[in-house]
Design an enzyme around this catalytic site. Structure first.
Site, PDB file in Angstrom:
ATOM      1  CD  GLN A   1     -25.958   7.712 -18.324  1.00  0.00           C
ATOM      2  OE1 GLN A   1     -24.893   7.145 -18.438  1.00  0.00           O
ATOM      3  NE2 GLN A   1     -26.437   8.516 -19.263  1.00  0.00           N
TER       4      GLN A   1
ATOM      5  CG  ASP B 241     -12.546  15.456 -14.739  1.00  0.00           C
ATOM      6  OD1 ASP B 241     -12.861  16.319 -13.904  1.00  0.00           O
ATOM      7  OD2 ASP B 241     -12.833  14.252 -14.613  1.00  0.00           O
TER       8      ASP B 241
ATOM      9  CE  LYS C  78     -12.055  12.073 -17.251  1.00  0.00           C
ATOM     10  NZ  LYS C  78     -12.395  11.456 -15.942  1.00  0.00           N
TER      11      LYS C  78
ATOM     12  N   GLY D 203      -9.263   3.592 -12.089  1.00  0.00           N
ATOM     13  CA  GLY D 203      -7.972   4.276 -11.966  1.00  0.00           C
ATOM     14  C   GLY D 203      -7.530   4.920 -13.272  1.00  0.00           C
TER      15      GLY D 203
HETATM   16  C1  R5P Z   1     -15.450  11.278 -13.904  1.00  0.00           C
HETATM   17  O1  R5P Z   1     -15.664  12.343 -14.430  1.00  0.00           O
HETATM   18  C2  R5P Z   1     -15.181  11.117 -12.444  1.00  0.00           C
HETATM   19  O2  R5P Z   1     -15.080  12.343 -11.794  1.00  0.00           O
HETATM   20  C3  R5P Z   1     -13.939  10.299 -12.195  1.00  0.00           C
HETATM   21  O3  R5P Z   1     -12.820  10.985 -12.711  1.00  0.00           O
HETATM   22  C4  R5P Z   1     -14.036   8.957 -12.885  1.00  0.00           C
HETATM   23  O4  R5P Z   1     -15.297   8.429 -12.739  1.00  0.00           O
HETATM   24  C5  R5P Z   1     -13.034   8.001 -12.316  1.00  0.00           C
HETATM   25  O5  R5P Z   1     -13.175   6.777 -12.976  1.00  0.00           O
HETATM   26  P1  R5P Z   1     -11.912   5.945 -13.404  1.00  0.00           P
HETATM   27  O6  R5P Z   1     -11.076   5.735 -12.176  1.00  0.00           O
HETATM   28  O7  R5P Z   1     -12.477   4.648 -13.930  1.00  0.00           O
HETATM   29  O8  R5P Z   1     -11.221   6.711 -14.476  1.00  0.00           O
END
Ligand code: R5P
Length: 291
Positions: free
Chosen positions: A96, A168, A191, A224
């Site tokens: 954030q 992403d 993403k 994940g």
């Molecule tokens: C988001 O942009 C971060 O770089 C991670 O890809 C993300 O926070 C991973 O979170 P989750 O495992 O819940 O998808």
């Protein structure tokens, strides 16, 4: 023995011990008691040196508790020493770092203010979510990346047809560094995360991944969701094995199980957060940054 004391915060006991050993510094442990109402009582097990104190505390789950512990330890250190180096191996709230939707509070900025107000003289952070988060600190900030250490782990695997993939676009630079170190290619998927529900989907339509051994690289794996969606997409494209690597293995709830069920062969993370999937030690990279 140096004139540095390392205070091991409640979330970073093992890592702090390794850092202290590398610096030949005195290790001070923080003991806590949780009261029935949720408050913590924090006590140091010995008196640190008054020259230079290093506080090591990740702001990982339970995030708000670990944040209060960090602030308390920094304040106590500042009472005793002129220079307080704060090592935050994992910086919670760093996602954030700006107002994505109107009315959202930039919590990363609030944390930076609190950490400085508590008495930090300088900050060392490992793989912060984005460099924007660093800009909120108005004191000396050193950024450490675990990517070269993670690459060393994969080099030993000697994977043929390796392709580094960022789930992403925000992680493209990270994937590039990783791929350059591993002397292989990389791609960054597109993403989309619904800012209200948090749900993730991959927008990329096509990628050349057939028979490639994939290394998904991210700063953190939390639920994940991101790497599982990326893995589904890559499998449709006919890739070979998939590995997932990150600096911060939060692995909330049954994330590890879901990742394994999604066909990911191994999760490789570092010891910035205690828990599962730790294969790589970042204490050396951190200790190098402490004078
Ligand atoms: C988001 O942009 C971060 O770089 C991670 O890809 C993300 O926070 C991973 O979170 P989750 O495992 O819940 O998808």
């Amino acid at each position: 023995m140096s004139e540095i004391s390392v205070i091991a915060g409640t979330s970073s006991g093992e890592l702090a011990k390794k850092i202290a050993r590398k610096l030949r510094a005195k290790l001070v442990k923080a003991r806590t008691i949780a009261f029935p109402d949720g408050e913590s009582k924090i006590t140091l097990d010995k008196i640190p040196s008054n020259k230079k104190i290093v506080v090591v505390q990740s702001i990982c789950p339970p995030v708000d508790t670990n944040l209060v512990h960090a602030l308390s330890l920094i304040a106590k250190a500042k009472d005793m020493a002129r220079h307080v180096t704060v090592v935050i191996p994992y910086m919670g709230y760093a996602r954030q770092d700006r107002e994505f939707l109107q009315g959202e509070i930039v919590t990363a900025k609030v944390l930076a203010k609190l950490i400085i107000a508590a008495g930090a003289s300088e900050i060392i952070i490992v793989d912060i979510h984005s460099k924007i988060g660093l800009e909120h600190f108005e004191i000396k900030t050193t950024h450490v990346t675990a990517m070269p250490e993670l690459v060393k782990y994969f080099k030993k695997m000697n994977l043929k047809n390796a392709l580094v993939v960022s789930p992403d676009q925000g992680g493209e630079e990270r994937a590039k560094i990783f791929a350059n170190n591993l002397e292989t290619n990389y791609i960054a998927l597109e993403k989309n995360r619904d800012r209200k529900t948090g749900k993730v989907n991959i927008k990329t339509k096509d990628a050349k991944v057939r028979n490639m051994n994939i290394i998904l690289v991210d700063d953190m794996i939390s639920t994940g969701g991101s790497i599982i969606e990326a893995a589904k997409f890559l499998k449709k494209g006919g890739c070979a094995k998939i590995f997932a690597t990150c600096t911060h293995g939060l692995l909330i709830g049954d994330a590890e199980k879901k990742i394994t069920m999604a066909g990911i062969a191994e999760i490789v993370s570092t010891n910035t957060i205690p828990g599962n999937g730790i294969r790589v030690d970042v204490s050396g990279a951190i200790a190098k940054m402490i004078n």
